[in-house]
Design an enzyme around this catalytic site. Sequence first.
Site, PDB file in Angstrom:
ATOM      1  N   GLU A 163       0.823  -1.216   0.000  1.00 40.06           N
ATOM      2  CA  GLU A 163       0.000   0.000   0.000  1.00 40.06           C
ATOM      3  C   GLU A 163       0.852   1.260   0.000  1.00 40.06           C
ATOM      4  O   GLU A 163       1.879   1.314   0.676  1.00 40.06           O
ATOM      5  CB  GLU A 163      -0.849   0.039   1.273  1.00 40.06           C
ATOM      6  CG  GLU A 163      -1.839  -1.085   1.360  1.00 40.06           C
ATOM      7  CD  GLU A 163      -2.633  -1.043   2.659  1.00 40.06           C
ATOM      8  OE1 GLU A 163      -3.369  -1.989   2.900  1.00 40.06           O
ATOM      9  OE2 GLU A 163      -2.491  -0.061   3.420  1.00 40.06           O
ATOM     10  N   CYS A 187       2.901   8.321   1.957  1.00 36.72           N
ATOM     11  CA  CYS A 187       3.168   7.331   2.997  1.00 36.72           C
ATOM     12  C   CYS A 187       3.538   6.030   2.286  1.00 36.72           C
ATOM     13  O   CYS A 187       2.750   5.511   1.501  1.00 36.72           O
ATOM     14  CB  CYS A 187       1.902   7.151   3.840  1.00 36.72           C
ATOM     15  SG  CYS A 187       2.037   5.811   5.027  1.00 36.72           S
ATOM     16  N   CYS A 193       4.796  -7.724   7.912  1.00 38.48           N
ATOM     17  CA  CYS A 193       5.684  -7.222   8.961  1.00 38.48           C
ATOM     18  C   CYS A 193       5.886  -8.317  10.000  1.00 38.48           C
ATOM     19  O   CYS A 193       4.951  -9.046  10.333  1.00 38.48           O
ATOM     20  CB  CYS A 193       5.094  -5.977   9.620  1.00 38.48           C
ATOM     21  SG  CYS A 193       6.175  -5.282  10.896  1.00 38.48           S
ATOM     22  N   CYS A 202       2.467  -6.427  16.014  1.00 34.19           N
ATOM     23  CA  CYS A 202       1.654  -5.596  16.921  1.00 34.19           C
ATOM     24  C   CYS A 202       0.195  -6.062  16.788  1.00 34.19           C
ATOM     25  O   CYS A 202      -0.318  -6.211  15.666  1.00 34.19           O
ATOM     26  CB  CYS A 202       1.778  -4.125  16.558  1.00 34.19           C
ATOM     27  SG  CYS A 202       3.486  -3.563  16.588  1.00 34.19           S
ATOM     28  N   CYS A 250      -2.552  -4.226  14.586  1.00 33.71           N
ATOM     29  CA  CYS A 250      -2.161  -3.752  13.250  1.00 33.71           C
ATOM     30  C   CYS A 250      -2.471  -4.806  12.185  1.00 33.71           C
ATOM     31  O   CYS A 250      -2.066  -5.969  12.308  1.00 33.71           O
ATOM     32  CB  CYS A 250      -0.675  -3.419  13.266  1.00 33.71           C
ATOM     33  SG  CYS A 250       0.016  -3.117  11.625  1.00 33.71           S
ATOM     34  N   CYS A 291      -2.749   1.184   8.591  1.00 32.04           N
ATOM     35  CA  CYS A 291      -1.664   0.382   8.052  1.00 32.04           C
ATOM     36  C   CYS A 291      -2.123  -1.029   7.658  1.00 32.04           C
ATOM     37  O   CYS A 291      -2.606  -1.779   8.480  1.00 32.04           O
ATOM     38  CB  CYS A 291      -0.639   0.344   9.171  1.00 32.04           C
ATOM     39  SG  CYS A 291       0.690  -0.747   8.979  1.00 32.04           S
TER      40      CYS A 291
END
Length: 362
Positions: free
Chosen positions: A100, A113, A120, A124, A127, A344
């Site tokens: 993205e 951004c 990832c 977290c 997220c 995100c």
Amino acid sequence: MPSAGASLHDLSFREMAETLEASGVNPQHAKALWKAIYRDGDRDLHVRSFSPPLKRWLDERLGDGREFHVDSPEVVDEIHSSDGLTRKFLLRLSDGQVIETVLMGYDGRHTVCVSTQAGCAMGCVFCATGQMGFVRHLRPGEIVAQVLHARRVLREIAPHRRLRNLVMMGMGEPLHNIDSVLKALDIISDVRGIGIGPSKIAISTVGVVPGIRRLADENSPYRLAVSLHGSTEEERAALVPASQKWSLAMLMEACRDYGERTGKRIFFEWTLIEGSNDSPETARRLADLLRGMDAHVNLIPLNPTAGYSGKTSASGHGFQRILREAGFPCTFRQRRGIDVAAGCGMLKAERRSKPAVVVPKA
Ligand code: SAH
Ligand code: SF4
């Protein structure tokens, strides 16, 4: 269709000059090539008129199956926010991975951004990208290509506006991919090309301590944002599994050291979650943690995600007041893109569960 060969977007200016020189082309021609790619944003380098040696070099070496290619991610989806100020792009890389990129325009400023990884590894809990897990690091060229795409769109919709700001707050943890990130930023900030000023670039990290130390050692010119989310080891560990590796104590020590050595302000990001990290006691502990530092706190309202049941906090303004009274600038992050699922990794997650229906808002 995967392109063979190395990407020209992976090369720094110096590497581009050296590459030309190594095949007998005057390295001075790197200037014209760099300008075409990064200043003018040419996508097809074969149609532009260059000096004959450079043109020959490109004809022989650039293209499918040849030594070099350029990164040109395919736009899989584009969504506009209802206020028209945010555009979110879902881009497919040459190996099929989807990332993205968001173009935001507010207060007369335009910011891109970018993503730094596919997925990832930091996990977290709130997220969407963390919920997907890690897929792979992005190459420098794949980061640079996101900026070129956003700038191309901006040139179409607002030809007199310049893309002046960049945040690394898309998918992925920048300091887990620090070599590619720093190289990409070198290319993006080069004044002969894209030329986004280093002070207008923010690297956001979940708290990869060795990366923060490296930025301090190198006196890195970029802004640093640290996603904190917890004021005690327990509070943070419940949200950020990476804190098992880099504890809150280690992280704050690295931040203090960074601040003292670079003289720069640190932006602390805080995703507010009802009943988890939004109490007045937490706000006071956060103020204690930051005491004596040049720190700015950015509060982010939680965007709900499929894999997490936490709720958006209703106590944000009280939290903000406590920090301000303690002397810290404290703002709410503008989340203009919220209605285009700008959290995100959220658009990608949404597409995965409902492949056919990402409906652009009017
Ligand atoms: N990995 C880096 C940068 C990408 S995340 C980091 O964690 O800082 C960018 C920011 O978005 C982080 O501050 C992160 O905590 C926040 N974020 C991620 N998912 C979110 C969600 N669902 N709601 C609100 N903020 C979120
Ligand atoms: Fe990774 Fe940042 Fe998401 Fe955490 S918030 S999982 S570090 S992208």
